[in-house]
Every structure is written in structure tokens, then in C-alpha cells.
Scaffold this motif. Structure first.
Motif, PDB file in Angstrom:
ATOM      1  N   UNK A   1       0.797  -1.240   0.000  1.00  0.00           N
ATOM      2  CA  UNK A   1       0.000   0.000   0.000  1.00  0.00           C
ATOM      3  C   UNK A   1       0.825   1.284   0.000  1.00  0.00           C
ATOM      4  N   UNK A   2       2.171   1.165   0.145  1.00  0.00           N
ATOM      5  CA  UNK A   2       2.992   2.380   0.095  1.00  0.00           C
ATOM      6  C   UNK A   2       2.861   3.040  -1.267  1.00  0.00           C
ATOM      7  N   UNK A   3       2.840   4.367  -1.265  1.00  0.00           N
ATOM      8  CA  UNK A   3       2.628   5.108  -2.497  1.00  0.00           C
ATOM      9  C   UNK A   3       3.647   6.222  -2.637  1.00  0.00           C
ATOM     10  N   UNK A   4       3.970   6.530  -3.882  1.00  0.00           N
ATOM     11  CA  UNK A   4       4.873   7.655  -4.166  1.00  0.00           C
ATOM     12  C   UNK A   4       4.194   8.991  -3.929  1.00  0.00           C
ATOM     13  N   UNK A   5       2.868   8.996  -3.858  1.00  0.00           N
ATOM     14  CA  UNK A   5       2.131  10.217  -3.559  1.00  0.00           C
ATOM     15  C   UNK A   5       2.327  11.296  -4.609  1.00  0.00           C
ATOM     16  N   UNK A   6       2.118  12.540  -4.184  1.00  0.00           N
ATOM     17  CA  UNK A   6       2.294  13.671  -5.092  1.00  0.00           C
ATOM     18  C   UNK A   6       3.755  14.101  -5.162  1.00  0.00           C
ATOM     19  N   UNK A   7       4.492  13.866  -4.094  1.00  0.00           N
ATOM     20  CA  UNK A   7       5.906  14.227  -4.025  1.00  0.00           C
ATOM     21  C   UNK A   7       6.673  13.021  -3.503  1.00  0.00           C
ATOM     22  N   UNK A   8       7.631  12.421  -4.261  1.00  0.00           N
ATOM     23  CA  UNK A   8       8.062  12.867  -5.592  1.00  0.00           C
ATOM     24  C   UNK A   8       7.189  12.356  -6.735  1.00  0.00           C
ATOM     25  N   UNK A   9       6.271  11.418  -6.440  1.00  0.00           N
ATOM     26  CA  UNK A   9       5.476  10.821  -7.501  1.00  0.00           C
ATOM     27  C   UNK A   9       6.248   9.710  -8.196  1.00  0.00           C
ATOM     28  N   UNK A  10       5.628   9.048  -9.184  1.00  0.00           N
ATOM     29  CA  UNK A  10       6.317   8.003  -9.941  1.00  0.00           C
ATOM     30  C   UNK A  10       7.564   8.546 -10.648  1.00  0.00           C
ATOM     31  N   UNK A  11       8.502   7.650 -10.966  1.00  0.00           N
ATOM     32  CA  UNK A  11       9.745   8.069 -11.610  1.00  0.00           C
ATOM     33  C   UNK A  11       9.491   8.733 -12.960  1.00  0.00           C
ATOM     34  N   UNK A  12       8.438   8.301 -13.672  1.00  0.00           N
ATOM     35  CA  UNK A  12       8.145   8.875 -14.985  1.00  0.00           C
ATOM     36  C   UNK A  12       7.739  10.344 -14.911  1.00  0.00           C
ATOM     37  N   UNK A  13       7.427  10.843 -13.700  1.00  0.00           N
ATOM     38  CA  UNK A  13       7.105  12.256 -13.558  1.00  0.00           C
ATOM     39  C   UNK A  13       8.356  13.127 -13.670  1.00  0.00           C
ATOM     40  N   UNK A  14       9.526  12.506 -13.588  1.00  0.00           N
ATOM     41  CA  UNK A  14      10.766  13.258 -13.723  1.00  0.00           C
ATOM     42  C   UNK A  14      11.162  14.047 -12.497  1.00  0.00           C
ATOM     43  N   UNK A  15      10.675  13.614 -11.317  1.00  0.00           N
ATOM     44  CA  UNK A  15      10.987  14.338 -10.080  1.00  0.00           C
ATOM     45  C   UNK A  15      12.028  13.611  -9.225  1.00  0.00           C
ATOM     46  N   UNK A  16      12.706  12.633  -9.814  1.00  0.00           N
ATOM     47  CA  UNK A  16      13.813  11.995  -9.114  1.00  0.00           C
ATOM     48  C   UNK A  16      13.459  10.803  -8.261  1.00  0.00           C
ATOM     49  N   UNK A  17      12.285  10.210  -8.423  1.00  0.00           N
ATOM     50  CA  UNK A  17      11.916   9.047  -7.610  1.00  0.00           C
ATOM     51  C   UNK A  17      12.831   7.870  -7.936  1.00  0.00           C
TER      52      UNK A  17
END
Length: 604
Positions: A322-338
Motif C-alpha cells: 500500500x505504500x505510495x509515491x504520492x504527489x511528491x516525488x510521484x512516480x519516476x516517470x514524472x521526472x521528479x527523481x523518484x
């Protein structure tokens, strides 16, 4: 201008009554920041209908205030003893959630509870005043005394003395005047626990629009923001209730009164059974291990969404959520460094989300980053999708098969940012042949919030000995109906009365309408849910519920939507607020109100 908003774990969605849509990233630290940013894009908003996760997140993250509990002497530990059951019958290591009230903050007053039938000793005002000085540095107080659902005089007197200190007080008989002390006590404690954070957040919304703010409750109706701030326990399923109601309206308009709503967002998936055009109700819900005895839609939630993190467990099996990337950083495809892999990354790698798609506030997706995190985690994209679809299929079974309903007779209404991506896979798993994708599917919960009615809800416990007397029950029904009507004389307001009914000796009830022959209706519901009925047994009513409803001036079907064309799978349909994946073996035809009706090809 009226706007409906739904604040999720990843995005905040807003829909105006002229059909315009705004989608902005959520701001978990202060949800009002994202909400205000979205509202600013409309300009001149007068009315806001708001679905919020603030109460749910506060309870899940255990970030509420310090609560004192005042109850009868001898019942101080009821909050911890509970029903003495285990959360998982065959897991000896499973623990129940910790009590929300510290042991030193539980206070008993009056005489100690004696044998069954022994009359309680009176509670003296001097004792209450002495208690007030022992409360300590608490943020709120919950008051729950025995049998206050039938006689609330002691509770009101105790609460009045405590309120003189300026502390906020939740009184169980004001919030939940129903039988079963533990559930009533739990509900009062949860409400007190939520007050600190929810009052601050909801209070800040008073100035976001020029006229009025109303908040969606778990039962799918709007209440004034001031009431929501005093009774935040009513908001624990706020957003999902809006989606379920909108799904029911769209499905019925397309000729499918029986359906399952399937709302897959970034953090979780919410499903709800819909029969005869209405989402299934629930009188008691378990939220994060705590019972809440307040009206609600029977929404079932699992920790599986587009942002759910996928990994290999110690045995080498794939686990999703159930852990989630949430809004920050979000999935890696969002380009926010996940640095972790998510369901959305798997969808991007498989081409189910176009690589040139732009998400609000995020820009173009990064397929290379998605592929890299999956490789590092040792995961195959199709395996991740298979696992998450299986988790969600089990959720659909929980609200259908477990309730005596064959899912093969239903349609799956898919919405949320990720719902239309996975709906056909979930439908295949449970044997559903038709998937309905509404217009504005990516923001349908906000549409449901915008179109939600304003409600006033009331409930009255029926004393033992009267519940099986149809004349006595009829008198209570008439009194509750008149009380509900007195809240408003608006010509479009309606009143519905429902009953909680059981066979004599049963410990749980089923809801039925008070209109018509409610005894026969109960037998039919009991037969559907449990597989049998006992028409020779005595039937008794334990509670009467009345709801006064004033429809919204905006209906779900009022919002114009561009028509969709016919499609044949496999294909990807990229829309502004969601992506639809139509796999091989599925076809799609345009439906009513801009819906897309996907059906599985029949094979000989």
C-alpha cells in the motif's frame, strides 16, 4: 459559479458548473494550497462543494490531537478492550491498532458498573467539576456514557461543565445516538481526535470563495463547513462517496442500474456496489482498524493506485502497495527523481500511457526513468500490472460476491486518473463483460461532489421491546419523518426514512426502506446477503434513520461532454485527464452523456 473539488493523494481535481476542469498537483503538507491554486484558475467562484481527505489522512497517519475520554467508572478501558477480536484470525502476530486515548487520559465518573440490570449510581456535578481540573493538557474531550442513546441528560450535563474550560467536546449522543457502547465510544473518540487538525484546515476554507463552502460527508451529502469542522468523523470517506454517486447516475443513464464503481487514483482504489441506481449504504465502517458508527456509503478501499510502489518481497514475489509515491516525488516517470518503481511507471513502459502525454503541472513523462527504476528493482512491467489488477479484482469481489451479488450481472464503471487504464483487466478477472468509462472520468469524483445534494441526517434508537411492534415502529417513523421535514420547507426537498432491521437474537442489522412492507423487504435483503431467510422468526427494528435531501442545482448529466467514437482494441485513448487502455478482445461504442461503453468480444 459553482465548483466541485476532490483533493486526492496525488492530484486535486476541480470541476465548474460550466464544464471547465482544472487538475493540479496536491500539496500534502497543506491541502488548501493546491485547492486555492486550482480555484484561482477559474476566478470569481461563489460556491464550493469540497471532498477532502484531511480526516482520513489524519487518522491513517496518527497525527490527531491528544484526547481525554470521560465515561462511566469501570468502562475506562473499553476503548482498548473493544470487541476482543483479532484483526486477522489466523495471524498470531497481528496487532490491533493502538488506542487513540492514553491510559492517563481516561476518566471514569459515577458508580462502578455492577451486575447486569443493576441501576447506575447518579453522577454528581461536584465530581464532574473535580474531573475538569484533572483533564491535563489535552486538545479535545470525548464524553460517552452508558445508554445515552436513549437518555442523554447525563452526557449533556457533563459536557456543559467541561465546555466552560474552552475545550472542544464531542458528545456521543449528539454525534451518534445509537446502541452499542463501544462503537458509539469509538466514534466519539475519533471525532475528538480529528478536531485539532480538521478544524484548522476547514476553518481556513471559509474565505476561499465569496459565498458558501460545503463539505461532502461519507454518505454522499453536503453539510456546511462549520458543521464539518465540528464533526470531522463524518468526512472519513468524503471524496470516494462523490465518485460512487456520480458513477451510479452515469450507469443508470446508460441503462445499467446495477454496477460497481471502480475509482483508481494515484494512492488507492475505491469500489462500491450499486443496485437499482443507488450506491450501497453502510451504518458502520472500519477505518484503519477503528469502527465509525456514522452513515456512509459502503465504499471498499485498497492501497493500490497509479502511484503504488512495486517491489520484490523476501521470497521473490512481487508486492504492489500500500505504500505510495504520492504527489511528491510521484512516480519516476514524472521526472521528479523518484528511485522506486510504481504502477504508473509500468503503464508507461508498456505504452499504455503515451510517452508524449503531459500531466498537469508535471510536463512530458519520462519513459527512460520509468524503465530504469523497474530494471533496478528487478521487475517486469507486465508482472506489476498483473499483480495490481489482481489486488483490485479482489476488492471488487469484496463488494459483490461477499454481498451475495454475482459480478457477472453488473457493469464496471471506471474512473479516476488510472481507472480506465486497468478496468478491462479487472473486469476480465471477475467475469464482467461491460466497462463504462464516463465523460471526464479522470475527475469524476469532483463531478460527483459538485452534483451532491445538501443533506440533514437524523437517527433514533428503538428501545428493546418496541422494535418488533409494528405500530410502535410506525409511530417513530412518522415522528422522524416530520422532524426531518421541519429542517426545510424548500419545495424540492425530499425525506427518506430507512430502518436497521434484524431477526430477534441476531447481533447485526441490515438496512431497508421504511416505505411499504419493510418486513418482507428485510427478508429479501437477508436472503440476498446471507443466502437464506427465516420468515417465521420475529423481526425487530433497532434504529430509524431519516434523511432530508435538497438536490444540487447541478446534475451529473447537466455537464456537456464531447461525444466519443467507436474503438476496437488493442488501442490507447489519451484524454486530457485520464488515459483509456482498450486491450485486445474489447470493443467500444459511444454511450449517453459522453460515456464510452466497452464490451468484451464473445468467442464461440
Amino acid at each position: 459559479m459553482r465548483v466541485g473539488s476532490d483533493t486526492g493523494g496525488t492530484f486535486t481535481d476541480l470541476v465548474a458548473d460550466d464544464g471547465r476542469v482544472v487538475k493540479v498537483p496536491s500539496t500534502p503538507q497543506d491541502p488548501s494550497v493546491g485547492l486555492r491554486a486550482g480555484l484561482a484558475m477559474f476566478g470569481g467562484v461563489e460556491w464550493l462543494s469540497h471532498g477532502t481527505t484531511i480526516a482520513t489522512n489524519t487518522l491513517l497517519e496518527r497525527t490527531g490531537g491528544r484526547v481525554a475520554l470521560v465515561t462511566n467508572r469501570g468502562l475506562e478501558d473499553l476503548i482498548e478492550i473493544a470487541r476482543q477480536d483479532r484483526p486477522h484470525l489466523y495471524d498470531p502476530m497481528a496487532n490491533r491498532p493502538l488506542a487513540l486515548v492514553n491510559r492517563e487520559d481516561r476518566h471514569g465518573i459515577g458508580g462502578r458498573i455492577g451486575s447486569l440490570g443493576e441501576e447506575l449510581e447518579p453522577i454528581s456535578i461536584d465530581e464532574v467539576d473535580a474531573l475538569v481540573h484533572r483533564l491535563g493538557a489535552v486538545d479535545a474531550v470525548a464524553v460517552c456514557l452508558l445508554h445515552s442513546d436513549l437518555d442523554d441528560r447525563h452526557e449533556r450535563a457533563v459536557a456543559a461543565r467541561i465546555r466552560r474550560t474552552g475545550l472542544p467536546v464531542t458528545v456521543s449522543s449528539e454525534l451518534c445516538p445509537e446502541m452499542r457502547e463501544y462503537e458509539r465510544l469509538s466514534t466519539a473518540v475519533i471525532n475528538a481526535y480529528l478536531l485539532l487538525g480538521c478544524q484548522a484546515y476547514l476553518g481556513s476554507l471559509a474565505t476561499v470563495v465569496s459565498e458558501e463552502v460545503r463539505v461532502l460527508t461519507s454518505s454522499g451529502g453536503l453539510i456546511p463547513v462549520e458543521q464539518a469542522a465540528e464533526e470531522p468523523a463524518r468526512l472519513l470517506l468524503s471524496g470516494p462517496a462523490g465518485g460512487a454517486a456520480a458513477a451510479a447516475a452515469i450507469a443508470a443513464a446508460n441503462g445499467f442500474p446495477d454496477a460497481v464503481s471502480f475509482d483508481m487514483g494515484g494512492t488507492s482504489t475505491d469500489v462500491c456496489l450499486i443496485l437499482d441506481g443507488l450506491p450501497a449504504p453502510a451504518a458502520v465502517r472500519d477505518i484503519s482498524g477503528y469502527p465509525v458508527r456514522l452513515p456512509s456509503l459502503a465504499v471498499h478501499t485498497v492501497g493500490a493506485g497509479g502511484g503504488s510502489i512495486a517491489s520484490l518481497d523476501q521470497g521473490g514475489a512481487i508486492a504492489v502497495g500500500p505504500r505510495s509515491a504520492g504527489a511528491v516525488p510521484g512516480p519516476a516517470c514524472y521526472g521528479c527523481g523518484a528511485s522506486f518503481a510504481t504502477v504508473t511507471d509500468a503503464d508507461v513502459v508498456l505504452g499504455r500511457i503515451p510517452v508524449d502525454a503531459e500531466l498537469p503541472g508535471l510536463g512530458v513523462l519520462d519513459r527512460d526513468a520509468a524503465a530504469a527504476v523497474l530494471d533496478r528493482a528487478g521487475l517486469d512491467a507486465i508482472d506489476v500490472i498483473t499483480v495490481v489488477d489482481a489486488v483490485m479484482a479482489e476488492a471488487v469481489r469484496a463488494v459483490t460476491v461477499a454481498q451475495g451479488v454475482d459480478p457477472r450481472t453488473l457493469v464496471l464503471v471506471a474512473f479516476g486518473g488510472a481507472g480506465p487504464l486497468h478496468a478491462c483487466g479487472v473486469a476480465d478477472a471477475v467475469g464482467i463483460d461491460t466497462v463504462l468509462v464516463p465523460a471526464r472520468a479522470g475527475v469524476l469524483s469532483a463531478v460527483g461532489v459538485l452534483a451532491a445534494p445538501m443533506v440533514v441526517e437524523g437517527v433514533r434508537s428503538v428501545p428493546a421491546g418496541l422494535g418488533d411492534d409494528q405500530d410502535s415502529v410506525a409511530t417513530i417513523i412518522d415522528a422522524m419523518r416530520e422532524q426531518a421535514r421541519s429542517y426545510s420547507n424548500h419545495e424540492h426537498a425530499t425525506v427518506e426514512v430507512r430502518l436497521d432491521v434484524r431477526y430477534s437474537g441476531q447481533s447485526h442489522e441490515l438496512p431497508v426502506s421504511a416505505d411499504g412492507d419493510w418486513v418482507s423487504a428485510f427478508h429479501a435483503v437477508h436472503r440476498r446477503v446471507n443466502g437464506f431467510d427465516r420468515t417465521e422468526e420475529r423481526v425487530e427494528v433497532v434504529a430509524v434513520r431519516a434523511v432530508r435531501t435538497l438536490p444540487s442545482p447541478v446534475a451529473v448529466l447537466d455537464l456537456d461532454a464531447p461525444p466519443r467514437g467507436s474503438v476496437t482494441g488493442p488501442t490507447v485513448i489519451a484524454e486530457p485527464h485520464c488515459t483509456i487502455w482498450v486491450p485486445s478482445g474489447w470493443n467500444g461504442l459511444p454511450g449517453v452523456a459522453g460515456a464510452l461503453v466497452l464490451t468484451r468480444k464473445m468467442t464461440s
